[in-house]
Write a protein that holds these residues in place. Structure first.
Motif, PDB file in Angstrom:
ATOM      1  N   SER A   1     -17.684   6.865  -2.618  1.00 14.36           N
ATOM      2  CA  SER A   1     -17.677   5.444  -2.240  1.00 14.36           C
ATOM      3  C   SER A   1     -16.823   4.628  -3.194  1.00 14.36           C
ATOM      4  O   SER A   1     -16.275   3.601  -2.820  1.00 14.36           O
ATOM      5  CB  SER A   1     -19.098   4.889  -2.202  1.00 14.36           C
ATOM      6  N   ALA A   2     -16.681   5.109  -4.439  1.00  9.31           N
ATOM      7  CA  ALA A   2     -15.877   4.348  -5.401  1.00  9.31           C
ATOM      8  C   ALA A   2     -14.388   4.478  -5.152  1.00  9.31           C
ATOM      9  O   ALA A   2     -13.613   3.621  -5.557  1.00  9.31           O
ATOM     10  CB  ALA A   2     -16.211   4.787  -6.824  1.00  9.31           C
TER      11      ALA A   2
ATOM     12  N   SER B   1     -11.786   2.896  -1.159  1.00  9.96           N
ATOM     13  CA  SER B   1     -10.895   1.755  -0.937  1.00  9.96           C
ATOM     14  C   SER B   1      -9.448   2.127  -1.233  1.00  9.96           C
ATOM     15  O   SER B   1      -8.526   1.672  -0.564  1.00  9.96           O
ATOM     16  CB  SER B   1     -11.338   0.566  -1.783  1.00  9.96           C
ATOM     17  N   ILE B   2      -9.265   2.964  -2.246  1.00 12.01           N
ATOM     18  CA  ILE B   2      -7.895   3.394  -2.575  1.00 12.01           C
ATOM     19  C   ILE B   2      -7.305   4.193  -1.423  1.00 12.01           C
ATOM     20  O   ILE B   2      -6.174   3.986  -0.990  1.00 12.01           O
ATOM     21  CB  ILE B   2      -7.893   4.279  -3.844  1.00 12.01           C
TER      22      ILE B   2
ATOM     23  N   GLU C   1      -6.451   1.983   1.478  1.00 12.64           N
ATOM     24  CA  GLU C   1      -5.279   1.146   1.261  1.00 12.64           C
ATOM     25  C   GLU C   1      -3.986   1.930   1.405  1.00 12.64           C
ATOM     26  O   GLU C   1      -3.006   1.450   1.956  1.00 12.64           O
ATOM     27  CB  GLU C   1      -5.381   0.561  -0.134  1.00 12.64           C
ATOM     28  N   TYR C   2      -3.980   3.164   0.904  1.00 10.69           N
ATOM     29  CA  TYR C   2      -2.759   3.955   0.945  1.00 10.69           C
ATOM     30  C   TYR C   2      -2.659   4.806   2.199  1.00 10.69           C
ATOM     31  O   TYR C   2      -1.704   5.547   2.382  1.00 10.69           O
ATOM     32  CB  TYR C   2      -2.662   4.826  -0.323  1.00 10.69           C
TER      33      TYR C   2
ATOM     34  N   GLN D   1     -11.870   7.943  -9.170  1.00  8.33           N
ATOM     35  CA  GLN D   1     -10.791   6.965  -8.987  1.00  8.33           C
ATOM     36  C   GLN D   1      -9.486   7.462  -9.583  1.00  8.33           C
ATOM     37  O   GLN D   1      -8.430   7.384  -8.961  1.00  8.33           O
ATOM     38  CB  GLN D   1     -11.176   5.662  -9.683  1.00  8.33           C
ATOM     39  N   LYS D   2      -9.580   7.953 -10.822  1.00  7.63           N
ATOM     40  CA  LYS D   2      -8.353   8.405 -11.481  1.00  7.63           C
ATOM     41  C   LYS D   2      -7.758   9.606 -10.765  1.00  7.63           C
ATOM     42  O   LYS D   2      -6.544   9.676 -10.537  1.00  7.63           O
ATOM     43  CB  LYS D   2      -8.639   8.780 -12.941  1.00  7.63           C
TER      44      LYS D   2
ATOM     45  N   SER E   1      -6.272   8.522  -7.341  1.00  5.18           N
ATOM     46  CA  SER E   1      -5.053   7.722  -7.462  1.00  5.18           C
ATOM     47  C   SER E   1      -3.906   8.575  -7.984  1.00  5.18           C
ATOM     48  O   SER E   1      -2.756   8.401  -7.584  1.00  5.18           O
ATOM     49  CB  SER E   1      -5.275   6.485  -8.332  1.00  5.18           C
TER      50      SER E   1
ATOM     51  N   ILE F   1      -2.540  10.598  -5.126  1.00  8.62           N
ATOM     52  CA  ILE F   1      -1.784   9.816  -4.149  1.00  8.62           C
ATOM     53  C   ILE F   1      -0.424   9.400  -4.706  1.00  8.62           C
ATOM     54  O   ILE F   1       0.589   9.541  -4.029  1.00  8.62           O
ATOM     55  CB  ILE F   1      -2.584   8.573  -3.712  1.00  8.62           C
ATOM     56  N   THR F   2      -0.383   8.850  -5.919  1.00  7.71           N
ATOM     57  CA  THR F   2       0.902   8.323  -6.385  1.00  7.71           C
ATOM     58  C   THR F   2       1.715   9.295  -7.236  1.00  7.71           C
ATOM     59  O   THR F   2       2.924   9.273  -7.191  1.00  7.71           O
ATOM     60  CB  THR F   2       0.715   7.052  -7.215  1.00  7.71           C
TER      61      THR F   2
END
Lengths: 293, 436, 311
Positions: free
Chosen positions: B118-119, B122-123, B126-127, B93-94, B97, B100-101
């Motif tokens: 899978s975790a 969603s990020i 969304e982006y 996740q980290k 993200s 991306i940002t």
């Protein structure tokens, strides 16, 4: 399911060979606990280092890996002494939780130092006797397994003689039985701590060499699982009891394999802990353990 | 008062450092590709492979001038940004993200371990960043119904694909060979034992095998299904169970550190004379040196091999890839590396097709891409993504291992499918079938 | 002190930019603050668990299953779903109640493994086995600034949990904990029943570990059995010890500092060495700073006072 006698015999003999590694680990743990009354959760990492030291010397020199016990054991003894002095001695007496947690730190340090030195690839060495099988009581087994069993017995006998017949050994036993009494008798208990940790580490190192020699794969993270099994055996057999460790090891090996037959391989680890938990429910100090600390 | 001011300052500086360290200059003149790889943690050997292969691809493309973007009217270089997912869901996740940002990547490539991917799906959804997943093998990845996987592309064989291909091979090649050699009736079913890792990968393959048998009506009887924990080293008891079921073929779903002891103990300790099958992660030089003689005549399912190169269209490019990789990094690339290498090229090609770095257009370009296969054999010799779940289809092949006296190791030869095979499948003399 | 920290927590997103990355890091950090605080709560009774991932994961599964079955908002189901780990915690606690520290450590470690095995085998029909199941998000991503709202809501929950722990620990229950930890025989003599308090500590610790797990899962949107992994069991231990075992601020400070250190080293490109740094830090703290980083300002002040006296 019905198990025929020759399969049963085969399982017993495999159990013996696999048990050797656990017995060496468990004996080391018991020795350390006996003298210092502490438990080092990073014990499996010492096994792993023993395997890697063997691997390195084997790759460089090509010597018969059994001979390399002469390399792994001394190196691990020195390492054990170092760890005892640097990490465990300062926290002796500050509470059991601290021992557990400092072991955790050691696990992280040792595993990842090994990963940096040797990379985290899986390693394997091939014993020169790898393809030779011999027949023992009508069961075929690789020669290596026999050598490993004999080597383990030899190490255990040597340890026994050391503890019973030498002054140093007797001093260690005195310390483990009564630390204050030993101090009053003039025994340098801190030296006993160091030596017991060193020998315990050396036994783990020997276990590591035998692990590697038997053709098992190993990487920096493989130490935890055998150590946990050894812990469970030690707890079942009673902390501090060597006959308990041997019987605990046998019970364990048989029960584990029986579980695989009936419940399936995925349950192997879970069963190990279930056995442990059941034993602890019935007897919180283990089968042979002392009833008070 | 001073104390808490001090602590607050330290914390804020700490956060700022962390944020600042990773702040990249946003620039419109580079194709930024985020490589999601497990550089540390349990899966770190795959991460190195993935990253190194991505770098090789990017360097090759940049050496040839870069990627032509019509909107900018010029070629721009590729810049790879590494995202270490630490083999954990939180790390993934980290990393994603941040890619991306903070790093503002245009495309994501990589992703190993279904749990980790899978975790963070969603990020990515969304982006709306195109994500070419080259590592995870579970089919669910692009089939989730709770997350929009429109931007995700699966460029790795799923366990469905590899399980079914291998099972088909067993049925159409091994079964008739056994029946013929031992004079059995032609409709004697093949006796198959499955020994699989207790993990998503193992379970996925087991399901695929059984589904394929059912759906294709194959003449195979599954006589035994046994599991083992990941990292297991002692297989003798479970192999004894398997041996008792009298199989012809043992399909082992394991990684090489498990496969080596499993096959060794099966042949040497338990005395099994069946045909053993290994899955594609075992097509690695360490497997050949580790399993030694005991691998003789066994089967490895593969799509990218260090030693067996499918003759024909991709032969030259595979050899070049392996040579270049060795020159640059020393050693062999693995199959996840091969897929990631192709993933970078797919991304570059899609940007060129789209003519822009706009993510939505790039996504559409990937969805419609038709590229000649590169270093892995693809169905129809083309890299393309299916319309329904955006999965690419690989031409998986089966190798049989043969002992080489000079090398003192076994070496693979492709025996299936017919379009790629080098030699025929052979039953060894020591082979013992299960009961009739 | 606490108000200042709260104020800092409230404004940080705006100071650093309320973007995806910062908010993701902050949210995960808050989740682990709750988790570490819950683990730390158990150590007040002298029980150090090495298998808390069992509760973290069970909270995730419990809340997910309830949310999927009833359609209730995750903000409600996390508190219901955490009942599952609480019950399991009661069971495990009952087994561990008479065990010495190392035994308890091993048993809790073993339980995490047993629970994972059960989830992928016997209970796979509910848990989805190794494939896992999708979990409803805390907030739909169609809400503008939803991550920011998520952050503040989780911050609020974190504050509530910590305040709750503070109240419990300052009450007679907390005194009983301390008595049991220091000397069980004397506590018994004073009429305190260690079993009752140990079980209470276990259940509470398990419950809030479950809340943390549920929060993480509803944030990520998917749960798989890897949540029961050893790494998840070990992080709260590392965070709490670094920060200061047996203090309320310890887990908070520890989680923040170690996470910053961890991610900070990552961006410097150091990989395996990070684990070694954490390991060495742990060893050094246990030997030289046994009360953790929270005691550091105090120790520095002492040391400076000593130097001033000498001069």
């Amino acid at each position: 399911m019905v198990v025929s006698p020759d399969i049963a015999l085969q399982v017993v003999i495999w159990g013996l060979y696999a048990g050797c590694i656990y017995i060496l680990l468990a004996t080391g743990l018991n020795l350390i606990f006996g003298v210092m009354k502490i438990v080092n959760f990073a014990h499996g990492e010492l096994l792993m280092l023993g395997a890697f030291v063997t691997f390195t010397f084997f790759t460089i020199s090509g010597f018969n890996p059994y001979v390399l016990l002469a390399a792994s054991v001394p190196i691990l003894i020195v390492l054990g002494v170092t760890i005892e002095r640097l990490c465990f001695r300062p926290i002796l007496g500050t509470g059991k939780l601290n021992e557990i947690f400092i072991s955790l730190g050691l696990i992280y340090i040792i595993q990842n130092a090994a990963a940096i030195i040797w990379t985290d690839e899986w390693r394997i060495i091939h014993s020169p006797y790898e393809s030779i099988t011999i027949s023992v009581f009508g069961v075929n087994m690789p020669l290596d397994y026999l050598i490993i069993i004999i080597t383990t017995i030899a190490i255990l006998i040597a340890l026994y003689l050391f503890l019973r017949k030498t002054t140093l050994g007797r001093a260690m036993r005195a310390t483990s039985q009564n630390r204050k009494g030993a101090m009053l008798m003039g025994i340098n208990v801190e030296r006993m701590d160091m030596i017991s940790f060193g020998i315990g580490a050396g036994l783990a190192g020997a276990a590591g060499t035998l692990w590697a020699v038997s053709g098992q794969v190993f990487n920096p993270y493989m130490g935890s699982l055998p150590a946990i099994k050894a812990f469970a055996i030690v707890i079942i057999g009673g902390l501090g009891s060597i006959p308990g460790a041997i019987i605990g090891g046998l019970i364990y090996g048989i029960a584990e394999n029986f579980a695989i037959f009936t419940l399936g391989g995925a349950w192997k680890d879970a069963i190990s802990f279930l056995i442990l938990i059941l034993v602890l429910i019935v007897r919180p100090t283990g089968i042979f353990g002392e009833s008070s600390e | 008062m001073k104390k808490l001011l001090a602590i607050a300052t330290v914390l804020i500086i700490g956060f700022a450092l962390m944020a600042g360290c990773t702040e990249q200059q946003a620039s419109g003149d580079e194709l930024k590709i985020g490589v999601v790889a497990s550089m540390t943690g349990a899966a770190s050997t795959t991460g190195k492979d993935v990253w190194q292969s991505a770098v090789l691809a990017a360097d090759e493309i940049n050496a040839a001038g870069g990627v032509y973007v019509e909107e900018l009217g010029t070629k721009i270089p590729i810049r790879l940004v590494q995202g270490d997912d630490e083999s954990t869901r939180e790390g993934g996740q980290k990393a994603v993200s941040r890619l991306i940002t903070q790093d503002n990547v245009d495309v994501l490539v990589g992703g190993f371990s279904s749990a980790v991917v899978s975790a963070h799906q969603s990020i990515v959804a969304e982006y709306k960043v195109p994500y070419i997943i080259t590592g995870a093998s579970t089919p669910i990845i692009t089939r989730r119904d709770d997350v929009d996987t429109f931007y995700m592309f699966h460029h790795a064989p799923t366990t469905d694909d590899s399980g079914s291909q291998t099972t088909l091979f067993i049925d159409d090649t091994i079964r008739p060979a056994i029946n013929e050699k031992f004079g059995f009736s032609a409709d004697r079913p093949l006796r198959l034992a499955i020994l699989y890792q207790d993990s998503p990968y193992g379970k996925g393959q087991q399901d695929a095998i059984k589904n394929t048998i059912a759906q294709e009506n194959l003449n195979i009887e599954v006589v035994s299904e046994e599991t083992f924990k990941m990292g297991e080293t002692d297989y003798r008891t479970v192999l004894t169970s398997v041996k008792n079921s009298d199989p012809d073929v043992v399909y082992v779903v394991a990684f090489l550190n498990e496969q080596i002891p499993a096959v060794t103990q099966a042949r040497r300790d338990v005395g099994m004379n069946a045909i053993f099958i290994a899955v594609e992660p075992n097509d690695d030089p360490d497997y050949y040196s580790g399993v030694g003689r005991y691998g003789d005549y066994s089967i490895v399912q593969s799509r990218f091999s260090p030693y067996a190169v499918p003759k024909g269209p991709i032969e030259a490019s595979v050899e070049k890839f392996v040579t270049d990789f060795d020159e640059k990094w020393g050693g062999f690339p693995g199959m996840m590396g091969a897929a990631t290498y192709e993933g970078v090229y797919i991304a570059a090609r899609a940007v060129e097709d789209a003519g822009t770095l706009d993510k939505a257009k790039v996504r559409d370009a990937i969805a419609q891409v038709e590229m000649p296969q590169m270093v892995e054999a693809m169905k129809d010799q083309t890299i393309r993504f299916s319309d329904d779940y955006r999965e690419s289809k690989f031409d998986l092949y089966m190798e049989q291992l043969f002992w080489d006296d000079d090398l003192q190791e076994t070496r693979p030869k492709i025996v299936w499918p017919a379009s790629l095979k080098e030699t025929d499948f052979v039953l060894p003399d020591w082979f013992e079938p299960g009961k009739e | 002190m606490q108000l200042a920290a709260l104020a800092a927590a409230a404004v940080i997103p705006f100071l650093l930019g309320a973007n995806l990355y910062i908010l993701t890091v902050l949210i995960l950090m808050l989740v682990f603050i709750i988790y570490s605080s819950a683990w730390n709560f158990l150590t007040y009774t002298g029980q150090g668990s090495l298998g808390h991932a069992a509760f973290f994961g069970l909270g995730g599964y419990g809340s997910t299953l309830i949310a999927v079955a009833t359609g209730l908002s995750p903000y409600i189901t996390i508190f219901i779903g955490a009942g599952l780990p609480a019950l399991v915690g009661l069971f495990i606690g009952a087994i561990c109640v008479r065990l010495k520290e190392w035994f308890l450590a091993m048993v809790t470690f073993g339980f995490a493994i047993i629970i994972q095995t059960l989830m992928v085998s016997q209970f796979s029909a509910w848990s989805g086995g190794w494939d896992g199941i999708a979990s409803p998000r805390l907030l739909s991503s169609s809400i503008p600034n939803y991550l920011l709202i998520e952050y503040y809501s989780i911050l609020a929950i974190t504050v509530l949990v910590i305040v709750l722990f503070a109240i419990i620990l300052r009450s007679r229950i907390g005194l009983a904990f301390a008595a049991i930890r220091e000397n069980e025989l004397e506590a018994r003599a004073a009429g305190i029943n260690p079993v009752k308090y140990r079980l209470f500590a276990f259940m509470t610790s398990a419950y809030f570990a479950g809340v943390a797990g549920a929060l993480e899962i509803h944030h990520m949107g998917y749960i798989t059995p890897e949540i029961f992994g050893v790494d998840i069991s070990f992080w709260p231990v590392i965070y709490s010890i670094s920060g200061g075992l047996g203090t309320l601020a310890g887990p908070i400070v520890g989680t923040i500092v170690i996470t910053l250190l961890w991610d900070g080293l990552q961006s410097l490109g150091i990989s395996y060495a990070r684990y070694i740094v954490i390991g060495i830090l742990l060893v050094l703290i246990i030997i030289f700073l046994p009360k953790g980083l929270v005691s550091l300002p105090g120790r520095i002040r002492e040391w400076m006072e000593k130097r001033a006296k000498k001069a």
